[in-house]
Design an enzyme around this catalytic site. Structure first.
Site, PDB file in Angstrom:
ATOM      1  N   GLU A 135      -2.049   0.569  13.307  1.00 38.15           N
ATOM      2  CA  GLU A 135      -3.228   0.955  12.538  1.00 38.15           C
ATOM      3  C   GLU A 135      -4.501   0.648  13.304  1.00 38.15           C
ATOM      4  O   GLU A 135      -5.428   1.438  13.343  1.00 38.15           O
ATOM      5  CB  GLU A 135      -3.229   0.173  11.210  1.00 38.15           C
ATOM      6  CG  GLU A 135      -4.462   0.412  10.362  1.00 38.15           C
ATOM      7  CD  GLU A 135      -4.351  -0.248   9.001  1.00 38.15           C
ATOM      8  OE1 GLU A 135      -3.622  -1.257   8.901  1.00 38.15           O
ATOM      9  OE2 GLU A 135      -4.973   0.238   8.046  1.00 38.15           O
ATOM     10  N   GLU A 161       0.843  -1.188   0.000  1.00 37.83           N
ATOM     11  CA  GLU A 161       0.000   0.000   0.000  1.00 37.83           C
ATOM     12  C   GLU A 161       0.890   1.255   0.000  1.00 37.83           C
ATOM     13  O   GLU A 161       1.168   1.793  -1.041  1.00 37.83           O
ATOM     14  CB  GLU A 161      -0.946  -0.033   1.202  1.00 37.83           C
ATOM     15  CG  GLU A 161      -2.115   0.912   1.014  1.00 37.83           C
ATOM     16  CD  GLU A 161      -3.319   0.570   1.855  1.00 37.83           C
ATOM     17  OE1 GLU A 161      -3.372  -0.498   2.479  1.00 37.83           O
ATOM     18  OE2 GLU A 161      -4.232   1.422   1.890  1.00 37.83           O
TER      19      GLU A 161
HETATM   20  C1  BGC Z   1      -5.171   2.875   4.836  1.00 35.26           C
HETATM   21  C2  BGC Z   1      -5.663   4.006   5.676  1.00 35.26           C
HETATM   22  C3  BGC Z   1      -6.626   4.794   4.883  1.00 35.26           C
HETATM   23  C4  BGC Z   1      -7.787   3.875   4.654  1.00 35.26           C
HETATM   24  C5  BGC Z   1      -8.993   4.474   4.022  1.00 35.26           C
HETATM   25  C6  BGC Z   1      -6.316   1.997   4.543  1.00 35.26           C
HETATM   26  O1  BGC Z   1      -6.008   0.905   3.778  1.00 35.26           O
HETATM   27  O2  BGC Z   1      -4.128   2.192   5.403  1.00 35.26           O
HETATM   28  O3  BGC Z   1      -4.859   4.526   6.570  1.00 35.26           O
HETATM   29  O4  BGC Z   1      -6.926   6.056   5.299  1.00 35.26           O
HETATM   30  O5  BGC Z   1      -7.387   2.693   4.001  1.00 35.26           O
HETATM   31  O6  BGC Z   1      -9.770   3.575   3.350  1.00 35.26           O
END
Ligand code: BGC
Length: 861
Positions: free
Chosen positions: A726, A453
């Site tokens: 996260e 990502e």
């Molecule tokens: C990310 C986030 C992001 C979110 C929103 C995730 O996969 O890691 O931090 O803001 O998706 O959909």
């Protein structure tokens, strides 16, 4: 060092925009800042004089010293200027001595300055993503005065002159929205050249240009071919200039890097000698304007030795660096030719081995094959990983821990803010926030550095920007990225969820919290760094965003349809549906629109668009009224009876005075009922402690901050976290890793709490842009016996330190020169002090609450 004047005051060399090394700057009229070092308390500037190349402005009556306008004619390409400054202070007739000079040199400011063309490998076999080597031999005549290299690439590059590395950037030219702009770097290479035969050569790899990335793993997002653009300019003492530029005279070959990918790692076979050099092919990539970067490059900013090395049964060495970070390993090894060393990376262990499930399809596997020629030192060039642990296979013999280091890589920003206090767990939490910022400012402010990502999610930075601006001098990095936010926001006000935008299966939609990056972050930079540039440049984008949200309003003046991520990652949401929060996503979206309309009105006022300001204030009032009608009872209870709903309503000033009292009480009640476990996601978490504080519930705020059960801020700390996770439970209480497929251990968003630590626990905040006036407002509590924060403001060092001594609270405040401070101690009348060191004492009143007063319009103070 410049001399002090008779009163012990000196001005160090001025700073040019946000550049540490103003070589190759893109600003034609760069703004200047200077700080004053003085022993004189209450020092105040009354006038300044700037000298550029011997021509002075004369004495200009002004107290300004931060980002003052360039007073001379605009710079032209390659122009160098020597800039120095001196200042006058109140009560002094003589100015300070002149500062040291800063040399600023403009980059290539016009497209016609580029004589170079893009070149790359002539191998057209489809799908061959092997990095290539490029080279050119040339002669330098005697009498060389100076030499500059201007370079960039479609892909990533590293160049060397006569075998010496040019510059120390990592992952240059970084990642931007390449179709809109491609940054180039400027290097002073004078010292690397010699009269006679020289060779410039280097590497070119896929990077973000052509590599596969995004969780859908698509390659060639910007083009099918990598290409280098380099222009070496040799200036001679007789005034003549030779240009060595990338063109058909360069040659290319395959070299020892056999594969390289940002996510998957790099393979380097040191046995391979480049051979078969053949002429390059000229390329015509589709790129936007060539621009000089506004922020610092990615560099190696530190190394960490292993905290432990364990030899596993299968001969693999498991290394723990004791810290989760973004970067890569550097190894020093001796062994037989052909020995293959493999390095895998992970943030966490599960059952004693690397847990790579959270990094999803990112392979994060570096391979080095030994040449066998003696001691070899290797570090991959065009990849980085998010890791704390590494497993090394194939190491010849015993691994000496001194032979391996973790190399930390990120934007080379200055650390400007610190926080400490008497609770080591809170200190570790704060340190974790810092490390998550370090792990995620890698060219783009990303969500995470490890999995497939690593995108510039706008919502994440929206909530984290105030913290970022306190910890590091991140204005250049953030302002640079905002350029792409502006470039990529459509005329319809669709702000990409991540910038640079790449195609994935994630549709783009008008998403509150994320799109609000356009209204919030420019003001954060103004309030924290006194830089109005991002507001000026971003105003139209912010306006388009707010206007688009306005069009989403229904006839009740609320947003009630369309996709929203809402209070993303509410801990009560099912692990695989993080958007299913307890708080109505339309409540979140409507609250944010009222907030953003108000912020936009402020931006309009700041840049003199008073008519616009009137319109946006009107919209803010209209949406606030709609919010109250739709989502709040007359008494102040929210229809989503959740912590996030109350936090938004309180912090964004969406309630009447009477409603605020009740809403604050209900919020505190919910926090108590929740047994001080976190009940908020991305939207609520950055606000909840402020909401409790401004509504008179500081005690609950401290209880929430200090809770250790899951979910809470300190739970990860008790689980050994060294970065912000996260998910609150990225690691489960039994030590197993959360089975969800979105489980990063290095995400700064929830670390936005640090801003509250700085402003409320230590009590250091700006009350005027750039901290020209400090707001010193510590609110001790939570059993802490002392706390401190320091911040290098644009004017100089500011600090607050308080400690409890029996029933007395002792407070020391340092106010930078040319600044003052409003000091508001618990239970005391505010006092104003000017620059210098001040001490105060008052009665210690733990978690002393302030009377609830109407909120001023939210500033990023
Ligand atoms: C990310 C986030 C992001 C979110 C929103 C995730 O996969 O890691 O931090 O803001 O998706 O959909």
């Amino acid at each position: 060092m410049s001399a002090m004047n008779g009163t012990g005051t000196r001005v160090p060399a001025p700073r040019i925009e946000h550049h540490d090394h103003p070589l190759g700057v893109g600003e034609r009229s760069p703004r200047l800042s200077w700080q004053v070092q003085t022993v004189r308390p209450g020092w105040r500037q009354t006038a300044y004089e700037i000298e550029i190349d011997g021509r002075t402005t004369g004495r200009i009556k002004s107290a300004d010293s931060v980002l003052v306008p360039w007073p001379g004619p605009a710079l032209t390409s390659r122009q160098q200027a020597e800039v120095r400054v001196r200042v006058w202070a109140a009560g002094e007739t003589r100015p300070t001595p002149w500062s040291e000079s800063t040399t600023v040199e403009a980059g290539l400011l016009e497209p016609e300055d580029w004589a170079a063309g893009f070149v790359g490998s002539a191998d057209i076999s489809v799908g061959d993503r092997r990095p290539v080597l490029l080279r050119r031999d040339f002669t330098a005549r005697p009498g060389l005065l100076k030499a500059r290299l201007y370079a960039t690439a479609c892909g990533l590059y590293e160049l060397q002159l006569n075998g010496d590395r040019i510059g120390d950037d990592v992952l240059a030219p970084g990642w931007t929205s390449y179709h809109h702009r491609l940054p180039y770097q400027t290097y002073d290479v004078t010292g690397l050249l010699r009269a006679g035969a020289n060779t410039i050569d280097g590497w070119l790899a896929d990077g973000w240009w052509r590599g596969e990335y995004g969780w859908n793993r698509i390659g060639e997002r910007y083009g099918t071919d990598t290409a280098l653009l380099a222009q070496l300019e040799l200036h001679y003492t007789d005034g003549s200039v030779d240009q060595i530029v990338t063109d058909g005279t360069w040659t290319w070959a395959h070299g020892p890097i056999t594969a390289s990918s940002i996510y998957d790692g790099e393979h380097h076979d040191a046995r391979i000698e480049p051979a078969g050099w053949t002429p390059v092919q000229t390329k015509k990539p589709t790129v936007g304007e060539l621009t000089a970067p506004a922020g610092p490059p990615v560099r190696r900013t530190g190394t960490l030795p292993p905290a432990s090395v364990t030899r596993l049964d299968d001969g693999t060495h498991l290394i723990d660096f004791g810290q989760n970070l973004a970067g890569r390993l550097r190894i020093t090894v001796t062994g037989p030719t052909g020995t293959e060393i493999g390095i895998r990376h992970a943030e966490v262990l599960e059952q004693g081995r690397l847990c790579t499930r959270p990094i999803r399809t990112a392979v994060a596997h570096d391979v080095y094959v030994l040449a066998g020629t003696g001691t070899e030192t290797w570090e991959p060039r065009f990849t980085y990983h998010g890791f704390r642990y590494a497993e090394i296979t194939g190491w010849p013999g015993d691994l000496d821990p001194a032979d391996v280091v973790a190399v930390v890589c990120h934007d080379d920003m200055h650390e400007v803010g610190t926080f400490s206090c008497s609770d080591p767990l809170v200190e570790r939490l704060h340190e974790n926030v810092r490390w998550s910022m370090r792990g995620n400012f890698v060219s783009v402010p990303t969500d995470c550095p490890q999995r497939d990502e690593r995108l510039g999610w706008t919502g994440d930075l929206q909530v984290f920007a105030p913290t970022a601006a306190f910890l590091y001098d991140a204005t250049g990095s953030i302002a640079d990225w905002l350029t792409d936010v502006t470039a990529e926001t459509g005329d319809d006000g669709l702000v990409p969820l991540y910038v640079p935008h790449i195609e994935t299966d994630f549709t783009q939609f008008h998403c509150a919290v994320w799109g609000d990056v356009t209204t919030v972050v420019p003001l954060v930079l103004f309030d924290r760094a006194a830089d109005l540039g991002p507001v000026l440049r971003g105003y139209d984008t912010a306006r388009t965003w707010v206007d688009a949200c306005r069009r989403l309003l229904n006839d009740r003046d609320v947003i009630a349809e369309g996709l929203q991520l809402g209070d993303w990652l509410d801990p009560a949401a099912p692990p695989d549906r993080p958007q299913q929060a307890r708080t109505d996503p339309y409540l979140v979206a409507t609250a944010y629109l009222a907030h953003s309309a108000r912020l936009l009105a402020r931006q309009a006022e700041l840049i003199g668009k008073t008519d616009d300001a009137f319109v946006w204030h009107g919209l803010a009032d209209r949406v606030t009224a709609g919010f109250r009608r739709e989502f709040v009872t007359a008494a102040g209870r929210c229809v989503s009876d959740t912590q996030t709903a109350y936090a938004l309503a309180l912090c964004f000033d969406l309630l009447t005075a009477a409603q605020r009292v009740h809403a604050g009480e209900r919020l505190a009640e919910l926090v108590r009922e929740g047994e001080f476990r976190i009940g908020t996601g991305f939207a609520g978490t950055p606000l909840i402690l402020d909401a409790l504080t401004v509504s008179g519930h500081l005690e609950e705020a401290y209880r929430l901050l200090l809770e250790k059960g899951c979910p809470s801020w300190l739970y990860p700390v008790t689980m050994g976290a060294t970065t912000i996770w996260e998910r609150w439970d990225s690691m489960l209480p039994d030590g197993l890793i959360n089975p969800g497929n979105m489980t990063s251990f290095n995400h700064y968003a929830l670390g936005a709490v640090a801003d509250w630590l700085h402003r409320t626990v230590a009590g250091l905040a700006p009350a005027a842009p750039g901290y020209r006036t400090l707001r010193v407002r510590p609110r001790p509590g939570g059993g802490l016996s002392w706390a401190a924060a320091q911040h290098r403001t644009p004017y100089g060092d500011a600090a607050v330190h308080w400690q409890r001594e029996g029933s007395t609270l002792q407070v020391e405040v340092i106010v930078p020169p040319n600044c003052d401070a409003q000091v508001e101690l618990p239970g005391q009348q505010p006092v104003s002090v000017s620059s210098g060191t001040h001490t105060f004492s008052c009665t210690y009143r733990p978690a002393a609450e302030d009377p609830i007063a109407p909120l001023p319009p939210r500033r990023y103070f």
